[in-house]
Design a protein around this motif. Structure first.
Motif, PDB file in Angstrom:
ATOM      1  N   LEU A 115       0.872  -1.281   0.141  1.00 27.74           N
ATOM      2  CA  LEU A 115      -0.066  -0.001   0.105  1.00 27.74           C
ATOM      3  C   LEU A 115       1.004   1.217  -0.225  1.00 27.74           C
ATOM      4  O   LEU A 115       1.520   1.421   1.135  1.00 27.74           O
ATOM      5  CB  LEU A 115      -0.999  -0.005   1.323  1.00 27.74           C
ATOM      6  N   ALA A 116       0.953   2.005  -1.089  1.00 31.27           N
ATOM      7  CA  ALA A 116       1.611   3.290  -1.080  1.00 31.27           C
ATOM      8  C   ALA A 116       0.727   4.691  -1.131  1.00 31.27           C
ATOM      9  O   ALA A 116      -0.260   4.259  -1.663  1.00 31.27           O
ATOM     10  CB  ALA A 116       2.405   3.072  -2.448  1.00 31.27           C
ATOM     11  N   SER A 117       1.361   5.508  -0.729  1.00 26.06           N
ATOM     12  CA  SER A 117       0.659   6.764  -0.635  1.00 26.06           C
ATOM     13  C   SER A 117       1.442   7.690  -1.358  1.00 26.06           C
ATOM     14  O   SER A 117       2.720   8.082  -1.067  1.00 26.06           O
ATOM     15  CB  SER A 117       0.332   7.323   0.854  1.00 26.06           C
ATOM     16  N   ASN A 118       0.828   8.447  -2.151  1.00 28.52           N
ATOM     17  CA  ASN A 118       1.235   9.896  -2.763  1.00 28.52           C
ATOM     18  C   ASN A 118       1.253  10.768  -1.996  1.00 28.52           C
ATOM     19  O   ASN A 118       1.570  12.047  -2.316  1.00 28.52           O
ATOM     20  CB  ASN A 118       0.584  10.141  -4.314  1.00 28.52           C
ATOM     21  N   THR A 119       1.250  10.810  -0.636  1.00 30.37           N
ATOM     22  CA  THR A 119       0.823  11.856   0.463  1.00 30.37           C
ATOM     23  C   THR A 119       1.961  12.808   0.010  1.00 30.37           C
ATOM     24  O   THR A 119       3.192  12.520  -0.396  1.00 30.37           O
ATOM     25  CB  THR A 119       0.863  11.551   1.596  1.00 30.37           C
ATOM     26  N   SER A 120       1.653  14.120  -0.033  1.00 28.66           N
ATOM     27  CA  SER A 120       2.825  15.265   0.072  1.00 28.66           C
ATOM     28  C   SER A 120       3.276  15.492   1.555  1.00 28.66           C
ATOM     29  O   SER A 120       4.441  16.102   1.460  1.00 28.66           O
ATOM     30  CB  SER A 120       2.288  16.316  -0.663  1.00 28.66           C
ATOM     31  N   SER A 121       2.821  15.168   2.559  1.00 29.70           N
ATOM     32  CA  SER A 121       3.414  15.550   3.727  1.00 29.70           C
ATOM     33  C   SER A 121       2.729  14.817   4.886  1.00 29.70           C
ATOM     34  O   SER A 121       3.415  14.886   5.859  1.00 29.70           O
ATOM     35  CB  SER A 121       2.859  16.882   3.894  1.00 29.70           C
ATOM     36  N   ILE A 122       1.891  13.889   4.805  1.00 32.40           N
ATOM     37  CA  ILE A 122       1.472  13.241   5.946  1.00 32.40           C
ATOM     38  C   ILE A 122       2.206  12.034   6.373  1.00 32.40           C
ATOM     39  O   ILE A 122       3.069  11.565   5.530  1.00 32.40           O
ATOM     40  CB  ILE A 122      -0.130  12.816   5.723  1.00 32.40           C
ATOM     41  N   SER A 123       2.618  11.783   7.574  1.00 31.34           N
ATOM     42  CA  SER A 123       3.368  10.602   7.945  1.00 31.34           C
ATOM     43  C   SER A 123       3.081   9.295   7.490  1.00 31.34           C
ATOM     44  O   SER A 123       1.858   8.828   7.527  1.00 31.34           O
ATOM     45  CB  SER A 123       3.456  10.741   9.663  1.00 31.34           C
ATOM     46  N   ILE A 124       4.079   8.679   6.893  1.00 28.07           N
ATOM     47  CA  ILE A 124       3.802   7.342   6.259  1.00 28.07           C
ATOM     48  C   ILE A 124       3.720   6.296   7.533  1.00 28.07           C
ATOM     49  O   ILE A 124       3.018   5.357   7.622  1.00 28.07           O
ATOM     50  CB  ILE A 124       5.041   6.995   5.213  1.00 28.07           C
ATOM     51  N   THR A 125       4.526   6.554   8.913  1.00 20.84           N
ATOM     52  CA  THR A 125       4.335   5.854   9.842  1.00 20.84           C
ATOM     53  C   THR A 125       2.943   5.562  10.194  1.00 20.84           C
ATOM     54  O   THR A 125       2.453   4.776  10.804  1.00 20.84           O
ATOM     55  CB  THR A 125       5.638   6.470  10.922  1.00 20.84           C
ATOM     56  N   LYS A 126       2.169   6.944  10.543  1.00 22.32           N
ATOM     57  CA  LYS A 126       1.005   6.924  11.142  1.00 22.32           C
ATOM     58  C   LYS A 126      -0.210   6.350  10.178  1.00 22.32           C
ATOM     59  O   LYS A 126      -0.780   5.667  10.694  1.00 22.32           O
ATOM     60  CB  LYS A 126       0.538   8.550  11.023  1.00 22.32           C
ATOM     61  N   SER A 132      -2.734  -3.726   9.068  1.00 26.64           N
ATOM     62  CA  SER A 132      -2.272  -4.888   9.690  1.00 26.64           C
ATOM     63  C   SER A 132      -1.051  -5.075   9.228  1.00 26.64           C
ATOM     64  O   SER A 132      -0.458  -6.314   9.268  1.00 26.64           O
ATOM     65  CB  SER A 132      -3.317  -5.995   9.647  1.00 26.64           C
ATOM     66  N   ARG A 133      -0.428  -4.262   8.131  1.00 24.85           N
ATOM     67  CA  ARG A 133       0.682  -4.894   7.386  1.00 24.85           C
ATOM     68  C   ARG A 133       1.788  -3.521   7.268  1.00 24.85           C
ATOM     69  O   ARG A 133       2.250  -3.112   6.132  1.00 24.85           O
ATOM     70  CB  ARG A 133       0.461  -5.030   5.994  1.00 24.85           C
ATOM     71  N   PRO A 134       2.090  -2.954   8.333  1.00 24.04           N
ATOM     72  CA  PRO A 134       2.949  -1.731   8.217  1.00 24.04           C
ATOM     73  C   PRO A 134       4.275  -1.933   7.579  1.00 24.04           C
ATOM     74  O   PRO A 134       4.690  -0.725   7.215  1.00 24.04           O
ATOM     75  CB  PRO A 134       3.296  -1.460   9.884  1.00 24.04           C
ATOM     76  N   ARG A 156      10.450   5.713   3.581  1.00 27.15           N
ATOM     77  CA  ARG A 156      10.190   4.661   4.244  1.00 27.15           C
ATOM     78  C   ARG A 156       9.442   5.335   5.544  1.00 27.15           C
ATOM     79  O   ARG A 156      10.189   6.333   6.110  1.00 27.15           O
ATOM     80  CB  ARG A 156      11.770   4.309   4.715  1.00 27.15           C
ATOM     81  N   GLY A 157       8.570   4.582   5.982  1.00 27.49           N
ATOM     82  CA  GLY A 157       7.988   4.824   7.442  1.00 27.49           C
ATOM     83  C   GLY A 157       8.710   3.812   8.356  1.00 27.49           C
ATOM     84  O   GLY A 157       9.816   3.157   7.747  1.00 27.49           O
ATOM     85  N   LEU A 158       8.586   4.210   9.578  1.00 31.27           N
ATOM     86  CA  LEU A 158       9.501   3.602  10.823  1.00 31.27           C
ATOM     87  C   LEU A 158       9.703   1.998  10.356  1.00 31.27           C
ATOM     88  O   LEU A 158      10.704   1.442  10.603  1.00 31.27           O
ATOM     89  CB  LEU A 158       8.702   3.854  11.891  1.00 31.27           C
ATOM     90  N   GLN A 159       8.343   1.303   9.984  1.00 28.41           N
ATOM     91  CA  GLN A 159       8.341  -0.022   9.803  1.00 28.41           C
ATOM     92  C   GLN A 159       8.611  -0.700   8.497  1.00 28.41           C
ATOM     93  O   GLN A 159       8.452  -1.891   8.098  1.00 28.41           O
ATOM     94  CB  GLN A 159       6.998  -0.417  10.294  1.00 28.41           C
ATOM     95  N   THR A 160       8.691   0.196   7.428  1.00 35.76           N
ATOM     96  CA  THR A 160       8.708  -0.237   6.107  1.00 35.76           C
ATOM     97  C   THR A 160       9.856  -1.189   5.928  1.00 35.76           C
ATOM     98  O   THR A 160      11.130  -0.833   6.229  1.00 35.76           O
ATOM     99  CB  THR A 160       8.933   1.238   5.194  1.00 35.76           C
ATOM    100  N   SER A 161       9.654  -2.266   5.338  1.00 34.94           N
ATOM    101  CA  SER A 161      10.613  -3.454   4.837  1.00 34.94           C
ATOM    102  C   SER A 161      11.549  -2.901   3.770  1.00 34.94           C
ATOM    103  O   SER A 161      11.063  -2.193   2.922  1.00 34.94           O
ATOM    104  CB  SER A 161      10.062  -4.705   4.811  1.00 34.94           C
ATOM    105  N   GLN A 162      12.791  -3.467   3.992  1.00 32.90           N
ATOM    106  CA  GLN A 162      13.753  -3.380   2.600  1.00 32.90           C
ATOM    107  C   GLN A 162      13.004  -3.702   1.488  1.00 32.90           C
ATOM    108  O   GLN A 162      13.202  -3.327   0.389  1.00 32.90           O
ATOM    109  CB  GLN A 162      14.892  -3.975   3.003  1.00 32.90           C
ATOM    110  N   GLN A 163      12.495  -5.182   1.689  1.00 34.15           N
ATOM    111  CA  GLN A 163      11.787  -5.659   0.298  1.00 34.15           C
ATOM    112  C   GLN A 163      10.686  -4.683  -0.306  1.00 34.15           C
ATOM    113  O   GLN A 163      10.497  -4.572  -1.456  1.00 34.15           O
ATOM    114  CB  GLN A 163      10.957  -6.786   0.786  1.00 34.15           C
TER     115      GLN A 163
END
Ligand code: 3HC
Length: 285
Positions: A115-126, A132-134, A156-163
């Motif tokens: 799940l990717a977001s094109n957000t221009s400023s909102i926290s990916i971590t949030k 259920s798949r951070p 990358r959010g805090l939990q985004t995996s390398q994969q």
């Protein structure tokens, strides 16, 4: 890296239709999803115009443009996205809108989907925390006009995996873009730096330092920017600029990110820039 067969693009507005355009142009099937048929109709009309423009500039053949258009299927049915292994969300820049959308996508898409977001400023971590798949949530920030601008900020959010990161980086390359990795902080790099510039340009106009035209000319002639900051603000949308300044101000807490009162007044008046026919300049609607 395995590339998705069919990409869900959420939102047929300026960014969403541009993202659908480049995905289809690069050979991916796209399910373009929005709330209303009328939004989809407008998005598809823009894609057709921009494909035709690329044919007239000999960047695409007529057949390639027709094939790209045929790869895009519009839908108002979110449940239909259950065949997609990647969603790129390009909805309104409001946390409540995006978070509810992410909860839905998490429920609908297969467990392995990104799940990717094109957000221009909102926290990916949030946003990731809504799902259920951070580890499979990431920022994929495109630039307007999407078919033209080569950059994708990959966040990358805090939990985004390398994969997840590697898959999205290679997808951006497959779309003909240059991915630049940044960490999750308000506004990332692009809007952390661009929006205060635009906001300061608006302060300069409000304080009578110079007219909007003069401020823009300084940047076009003095710094070789393709558009001055106020023309660019109209192009991006003054409501979008204000939303991003508010995110920066809230997240970073420094008064230097205070949105300019003139920007707030213009948005209150419905002067949103190019899309509403009036911003710092007027436009045919
Ligand atoms: N689709 C396809 N092609 C397009 C297009 C579109 N929507 N818009 C423009 N083009 C093509 C044109 O056909 C033209 O192609 P050519 O080079 O082969 O002739 C080329 O792009 C340049 O367009 P134009 O000749 O019509 O006009 P300009 O030379 O004035 O360029 C511009 C227009 C590309 C928009 C240029 O002014 C520019 O780069 N402006 C700055 C844009 C910018 O900074 N964008 C980032 C905004 S910030 C953002 O998006 C982040 C968000 O989070 C806020």
């Amino acid at each position: 890296m395995t590339q998705p067969q069919t990409i869900a693009v959420l939102g047929a507005g300026t960014m969403g239709n541009g993202i659908a355009h480049v995905c289809a142009r690069s050979g991916f099937n796209v399910l373009l999803c929005d709330l209303q048929q009328s939004f989809l109709g407008r998005g598809l009309a823009t894609i057709e115009n921009n494909l035709a423009r690329e044919v007239s500039k000999e960047k695409l053949t007529k057949q390639q443009a027709q094939e790209a258009r045929a790869r895009i299927t519009p839908t108002t049915d979110r449940e239909a996205l259950n065949i997609c292994t990647l969603a790129i969300e390009a909805a309104t820049e409001k946390f409540e809108v995006k978070s509810s959308l992410f909860r839905d996508l998490d429920r609908i898409l297969p467990a392995e989907a990104i799940l990717a977001s094109n957000t221009s400023s909102i926290s990916i971590t949030k946003l990731a925390a809504q799902t259920s798949r951070p580890t499979q949530v990431i920022g994929m920030h495109f630039f307007n006009p999407v078919p033209v601008m080569p950059l994708v900020e990959v966040i990358r959010g805090l939990q985004t995996s390398q994969q997840t990161f590697d898959t999205i980086k290679s997808l951006a390359e497959a779309l003909g873009k240059t991915p630049i990795a940044v960490n999750d902080a308000a506004g990332f790099v692009s809007n952390r730096v661009l929006m205060p510039l635009i906001n300061e340009a608006i302060f300069a106009v409000m304080e009578g330092v110079a007219t909007a035209e003069a401020v823009d000319q300084v940047f076009v002639l003095g710094m070789a920017h393709p558009m001055g900051p106020l023309t660019l603000a109209d192009f991006i949308g003054l409501d979008v600029c204000l939303d991003i300044m508010r995110v920066l101000h809230d997240a970073l807490g420094d008064p230097k990110y205070r949105p300019c009162p003139l920007l707030i007044r213009m948005v209150d008046a419905g002067w949103l820039g190019r899309k509403s026919g009036r911003g710092f300049y007027t436009y045919p609607t």
